[in-house]
Write a protein that holds these residues in place. Structure first.
Motif, mmCIF file in Angstrom:
data_model
loop_
_atom_site.group_PDB
_atom_site.id
_atom_site.type_symbol
_atom_site.label_atom_id
_atom_site.label_comp_id
_atom_site.label_asym_id
_atom_site.label_seq_id
_atom_site.Cartn_x
_atom_site.Cartn_y
_atom_site.Cartn_z
ATOM 1 N N THR A 124 5.601 60.487 -49.627
ATOM 2 C CA THR A 124 4.418 61.325 -49.865
ATOM 3 C C THR A 124 4.852 62.748 -50.200
ATOM 4 O O THR A 124 4.476 63.709 -49.512
ATOM 5 N N LYS A 125 5.657 62.876 -51.234
ATOM 6 C CA LYS A 125 6.220 64.182 -51.608
ATOM 7 C C LYS A 125 5.132 65.213 -51.939
ATOM 8 O O LYS A 125 5.266 66.397 -51.612
ATOM 9 N N PHE A 126 4.058 64.760 -52.582
ATOM 10 C CA PHE A 126 2.977 65.685 -52.931
ATOM 11 C C PHE A 126 2.380 66.323 -51.682
ATOM 12 O O PHE A 126 2.187 67.547 -51.609
ATOM 13 N N LEU A 127 2.099 65.504 -50.672
ATOM 14 C CA LEU A 127 1.504 66.000 -49.444
ATOM 15 C C LEU A 127 2.476 66.889 -48.672
ATOM 16 O O LEU A 127 2.084 67.926 -48.118
ATOM 17 N N VAL A 128 3.738 66.494 -48.650
ATOM 18 C CA VAL A 128 4.768 67.286 -47.971
ATOM 19 C C VAL A 128 4.866 68.680 -48.593
ATOM 20 O O VAL A 128 4.932 69.692 -47.891
ATOM 21 N N ASP A 129 4.856 68.725 -49.918
ATOM 22 C CA ASP A 129 4.917 70.018 -50.609
ATOM 23 C C ASP A 129 3.657 70.841 -50.370
ATOM 24 O O ASP A 129 3.723 72.055 -50.151
ATOM 25 N N ARG A 130 2.525 70.180 -50.390
ATOM 26 C CA ARG A 130 1.243 70.889 -50.214
ATOM 27 C C ARG A 130 1.145 71.503 -48.821
ATOM 28 O O ARG A 130 0.627 72.621 -48.672
ATOM 29 N N LEU A 131 1.640 70.794 -47.811
ATOM 30 C CA LEU A 131 1.573 71.285 -46.433
ATOM 31 C C LEU A 131 2.805 72.098 -46.050
ATOM 32 O O LEU A 131 2.920 72.549 -44.918
ATOM 33 N N ARG A 132 3.728 72.264 -47.010
ATOM 34 C CA ARG A 132 4.932 73.077 -46.822
ATOM 35 C C ARG A 132 5.775 72.605 -45.634
ATOM 36 O O ARG A 132 6.226 73.408 -44.814
ATOM 37 N N ILE A 133 5.957 71.314 -45.553
ATOM 38 C CA ILE A 133 6.759 70.735 -44.480
ATOM 39 C C ILE A 133 8.225 70.803 -44.873
ATOM 40 O O ILE A 133 8.619 70.270 -45.913
ATOM 41 N N LYS A 134 9.030 71.452 -44.052
ATOM 42 C CA LYS A 134 10.440 71.684 -44.358
ATOM 43 C C LYS A 134 11.384 70.954 -43.411
ATOM 44 O O LYS A 134 12.564 70.765 -43.734
ATOM 45 N N THR A 135 10.899 70.598 -42.234
ATOM 46 C CA THR A 135 11.754 70.015 -41.209
ATOM 47 C C THR A 135 11.108 68.763 -40.630
ATOM 48 O O THR A 135 9.890 68.707 -40.460
#
Length: 220
Positions: A124-135
């Motif tokens: 779910t790369k789109f969602l990860v990027d949108r929520l700014r999840i880094k770790t």
């Protein structure tokens, strides 16, 4: 001596106030008739009925269990259907995600008021990027369809792999994600820590290392 006397006077006044409140409540109860008691019973019945209906709604929405959603669409649907959603962004190769899974499984059974889900960050790369999840692991907390907070790694949970489930419950309570009954001002660092927790985490770590998994938070 004067300070002690002042303290005793303060305690005496507090005791007298409590006794007065109790006496007033007893007097009120004694004056109640059958109609008053029937009104109380009816009010309680209505409250119990509403609570039962609310529980059924939660169960129908998948509350009471820790489940996985497949993609962004299912994530947003869950946030739309439930007022409070706790979502764990995980990766199979990250050891600490397994620890989070264990705790959230237990918490989900106890707190029907909240929807608990997990989602594969790699899919779910789109969602990860949108929520700014880094770790990873990261636990996303959403209320009324909006992300309100994050629990990143274990820093908020004592900074150790061997934290008790109640620590995560307390952290979720601090963000008003569950109906937490303890003291929100003080973290329960040593409360309810099971004697076998160290062995459980150690066994998990050994098993996952055999599979080549990492035992630290991973930058995403």
């Amino acid at each position: 001596m004067a300070a002690q006397q002042a303290l005793e006077n303060h305690l005496l006044q507090a005791t007298q106030m409590i006794e007065s409140q109790v006496d007033a409540e007893i007097e009120r109860m004694e004056k109640m008739d059958d109609d008053d008691f029937e009104a109380i019973r009816q009010k309680r019945m209505v409250a119990m009925k509403k609570a039962a209906e609310q529980k059924q709604e939660w169960m129908a929405a998948g509350h009471g269990e820790y489940s996985e959603v497949a993609d962004e669409k299912e994530f947003f649907e869950a946030c739309k259907k439930s007022k409070r959603v706790v979502c764990h962004f995980y990766r199979d190769s990250t050891f600490r995600c397994k620890i989070v899974d264990k705790h959230l499984t237990d918490i989900a059974r106890k707190h029907l008021e909240t929807k608990f889900i997990k989602i594969n960050a790699e899919r779910t790369k789109f969602l990860v990027d949108r929520l700014r999840i880094k770790t990873l692991p990261t636990i996303c907390l959403a209320k009324d369809g909006k992300t309100t907070d994050y629990i990143v790694g274990f820093d908020d949970l004592g900074g150790t792999d061997d934290y008790p489930t109640v620590m995560l419950e307390w952290r979720l309570g601090r963000s008003d994600m569950i109906n937490y009954s303890g003291d929100l001002l003080e973290p329960p660092i040593n409360a309810n820590k099971s004697k076998g927790s160290s062995k459980t985490v150690g066994k998990l770590r050994r098993n996952l290392r055999d599979d080549g998994d990492s035992d630290t938070d991973d930058d995403y």
